[in-house]
Design a protein around this motif. Sequence first.
Motif, PDB file in Angstrom:
ATOM      1  N   ASN A  71       0.822  -1.213   0.000  1.00  0.00           N
ATOM      2  CA  ASN A  71       0.000   0.000   0.000  1.00  0.00           C
ATOM      3  C   ASN A  71       0.853   1.259   0.000  1.00  0.00           C
ATOM      4  N   ALA A  72       1.944   1.235   0.776  1.00  0.00           N
ATOM      5  CA  ALA A  72       2.816   2.406   0.829  1.00  0.00           C
ATOM      6  C   ALA A  72       3.465   2.670  -0.519  1.00  0.00           C
ATOM      7  N   PHE A  73       3.937   1.622  -1.188  1.00  0.00           N
ATOM      8  CA  PHE A  73       4.579   1.801  -2.490  1.00  0.00           C
ATOM      9  C   PHE A  73       3.572   2.286  -3.528  1.00  0.00           C
ATOM     10  N   GLU A  74       2.420   1.644  -3.590  1.00  0.00           N
ATOM     11  CA  GLU A  74       1.460   1.976  -4.633  1.00  0.00           C
ATOM     12  C   GLU A  74       0.880   3.380  -4.456  1.00  0.00           C
ATOM     13  N   THR A  75       0.889   3.885  -3.227  1.00  0.00           N
ATOM     14  CA  THR A  75       0.407   5.245  -2.985  1.00  0.00           C
ATOM     15  C   THR A  75       1.495   6.280  -3.216  1.00  0.00           C
ATOM     16  N   MET A  76       2.694   5.995  -2.725  1.00  0.00           N
ATOM     17  CA  MET A  76       3.783   6.970  -2.831  1.00  0.00           C
ATOM     18  C   MET A  76       4.431   6.963  -4.213  1.00  0.00           C
ATOM     19  N   CYS A  77       4.332   5.850  -4.922  1.00  0.00           N
ATOM     20  CA  CYS A  77       4.926   5.735  -6.267  1.00  0.00           C
ATOM     21  C   CYS A  77       3.833   5.385  -7.277  1.00  0.00           C
ATOM     22  N   PHE A  78       2.710   6.079  -7.198  1.00  0.00           N
ATOM     23  CA  PHE A  78       1.542   5.756  -8.021  1.00  0.00           C
ATOM     24  C   PHE A  78       1.813   5.903  -9.515  1.00  0.00           C
ATOM     25  N   VAL A  80       4.638   5.065 -11.030  1.00  0.00           N
ATOM     26  CA  VAL A  80       5.630   4.088 -11.485  1.00  0.00           C
ATOM     27  C   VAL A  80       4.887   2.837 -11.952  1.00  0.00           C
ATOM     28  N   THR A  81       5.045   2.484 -13.213  1.00  0.00           N
ATOM     29  CA  THR A  81       4.386   1.291 -13.747  1.00  0.00           C
ATOM     30  C   THR A  81       5.007   0.054 -13.109  1.00  0.00           C
ATOM     31  N   HIS A  82       4.156  -0.774 -12.508  1.00  0.00           N
ATOM     32  CA  HIS A  82       4.692  -1.921 -11.768  1.00  0.00           C
ATOM     33  C   HIS A  82       3.672  -3.056 -11.734  1.00  0.00           C
ATOM     34  N   ARG A  83       4.154  -4.190 -11.307  1.00  0.00           N
ATOM     35  CA  ARG A  83       3.306  -5.367 -11.106  1.00  0.00           C
ATOM     36  C   ARG A  83       3.692  -5.992  -9.775  1.00  0.00           C
ATOM     37  N   PHE A  95       7.582  -5.642  -9.352  1.00  0.00           N
ATOM     38  CA  PHE A  95       8.351  -5.565 -10.585  1.00  0.00           C
ATOM     39  C   PHE A  95       8.192  -4.181 -11.197  1.00  0.00           C
ATOM     40  N   LEU A  96       9.308  -3.527 -11.495  1.00  0.00           N
ATOM     41  CA  LEU A  96       9.301  -2.200 -12.108  1.00  0.00           C
ATOM     42  C   LEU A  96       9.273  -2.382 -13.622  1.00  0.00           C
ATOM     43  N   ASN A  97       8.081  -2.343 -14.197  1.00  0.00           N
ATOM     44  CA  ASN A  97       7.874  -2.803 -15.571  1.00  0.00           C
ATOM     45  C   ASN A  97       8.632  -2.017 -16.625  1.00  0.00           C
ATOM     46  N   ASP A  98       8.896  -0.735 -16.372  1.00  0.00           N
ATOM     47  CA  ASP A  98       9.550   0.104 -17.384  1.00  0.00           C
ATOM     48  C   ASP A  98      11.010   0.395 -17.060  1.00  0.00           C
ATOM     49  N   SER A  99      11.567  -0.299 -16.069  1.00  0.00           N
ATOM     50  CA  SER A  99      12.916   0.060 -15.620  1.00  0.00           C
ATOM     51  C   SER A  99      13.989  -0.225 -16.664  1.00  0.00           C
ATOM     52  N   HIS A 100      13.686  -1.044 -17.667  1.00  0.00           N
ATOM     53  CA  HIS A 100      14.671  -1.327 -18.717  1.00  0.00           C
ATOM     54  C   HIS A 100      14.700  -0.235 -19.776  1.00  0.00           C
ATOM     55  N   SER A 101      13.709   0.683 -19.757  1.00  0.00           N
ATOM     56  CA  SER A 101      13.601   1.626 -20.863  1.00  0.00           C
ATOM     57  C   SER A 101      13.327   3.068 -20.454  1.00  0.00           C
ATOM     58  N   ASP A 102      13.229   3.349 -19.148  1.00  0.00           N
ATOM     59  CA  ASP A 102      12.844   4.711 -18.752  1.00  0.00           C
ATOM     60  C   ASP A 102      14.015   5.555 -18.261  1.00  0.00           C
ATOM     61  N   LYS A 105      14.412   6.220 -14.317  1.00  0.00           N
ATOM     62  CA  LYS A 105      13.402   6.950 -13.555  1.00  0.00           C
ATOM     63  C   LYS A 105      12.754   6.089 -12.478  1.00  0.00           C
ATOM     64  N   SER A 106      12.266   4.923 -12.857  1.00  0.00           N
ATOM     65  CA  SER A 106      11.557   4.083 -11.885  1.00  0.00           C
ATOM     66  C   SER A 106      12.504   3.532 -10.824  1.00  0.00           C
ATOM     67  N   VAL A 107      13.740   3.229 -11.196  1.00  0.00           N
ATOM     68  CA  VAL A 107      14.712   2.741 -10.221  1.00  0.00           C
ATOM     69  C   VAL A 107      15.046   3.841  -9.211  1.00  0.00           C
ATOM     70  N   ASN A 108      15.232   5.052  -9.695  1.00  0.00           N
ATOM     71  CA  ASN A 108      15.523   6.170  -8.781  1.00  0.00           C
ATOM     72  C   ASN A 108      14.342   6.447  -7.845  1.00  0.00           C
ATOM     73  N   ARG A 109      13.127   6.348  -8.374  1.00  0.00           N
ATOM     74  CA  ARG A 109      11.955   6.530  -7.517  1.00  0.00           C
ATOM     75  C   ARG A 109      11.909   5.436  -6.448  1.00  0.00           C
ATOM     76  N   ALA A 110      12.217   4.210  -6.852  1.00  0.00           N
ATOM     77  CA  ALA A 110      12.204   3.091  -5.903  1.00  0.00           C
ATOM     78  C   ALA A 110      13.276   3.276  -4.829  1.00  0.00           C
ATOM     79  N   LYS A 111      14.438   3.749  -5.216  1.00  0.00           N
ATOM     80  CA  LYS A 111      15.505   3.989  -4.246  1.00  0.00           C
ATOM     81  C   LYS A 111      15.090   5.060  -3.236  1.00  0.00           C
ATOM     82  N   ALA A 112      14.474   6.128  -3.733  1.00  0.00           N
ATOM     83  CA  ALA A 112      14.025   7.190  -2.830  1.00  0.00           C
ATOM     84  C   ALA A 112      12.941   6.675  -1.884  1.00  0.00           C
TER      85      ALA A 112
END
Length: 309
Positions: A71-78, A80-83, A95-102, A105-112
């Motif tokens: 819930n925390a991830f899906e709300t704070m990183c709404f 970020v395309t993920h599964r 799973f960060l679905n776009d991390s191979h092509s963005d 961006k999504s990896v940095n958001r996840a780290k933060a």
Amino acid sequence: MADLGDTEPSVIDLGPDQKPITEDLICEMVSWTPRRVKLASDSFWPNVLQQPSGDYRNWLLVLPFPETFQNAFETMCFDVTHRVHVAENNRCCIFLNDSHSDGGKSVNRAKAWIKTVGQHIAIRDRLALSFALDYRMESGDPQKKKTVVGDLCRRAKLYEGSTSHDREAAKQLAQLCMDSLQKLTCYDSADCVVAMPSSRLKKTFDLPSYLAGKIASATGKKNLCDAVRTVKQRKQLKGLPVDEKLDALKGTVRVDGNAFQGKTVLIVDDLYQSGISLNYVAMLLLEAGARKVFGLACEKTSTNDDNIP
């Protein structure tokens, strides 16, 4: 074309998901392992963010449980395309679905996100969100010294038989709570604040009520502490075995059924031990019409089932 002037707008709910809470589910919760984790310091869970491997091109987060974390991830990183996949061992894989092509961006958001959430104790219970500011003792080890939060709680409480407490410590705790809520934006959708009601009917100073009042004043959320109250004095739960705590709570707390219809409620407590009391009150709030219940505690004890000093 139909006249939509009198049609009520639909509510788009992007906040954390709330599952049902029953007495049986609360009892089941107590047996879960693990019940809490601090990602920034707990050595048993060091590798949250994992690089692509094999044929899989995307990064993923592996978390010890889905409760609170998902819930925390899906709300704070709404954005970020993920599964999300919850494995048989209850591990939560995001799973960060776009991390191979963005472009990172999504990896940095996840780290933060990991850095922010990881400074707090994520708790596994039945609430939509459940965090504590810190352990009572450093690293959750009862043999170590108290954390800053643990020491502030000790000083700020008005213990039975005592006539005074450290007001400055209470003020500092309130500020720490507000600092955490500002960082943990997953709590933003709460529209009212209540305190975990005291076990005693009359108390000259109640720390959870003080904290809830300060949070409500600072955030503009409604203070509904008076709508959740103790109506029958009970034993202090922290000294009871887990299997007796729920029975000790029954019939001692009353919730105003008209106050919480459709609301997302934040319950504030100074201490999180087994979580039975917090989840029991959350159950009553949902039965009274609340939509979701979040929990925020100051300190988390070292264990879930006994009273570590």
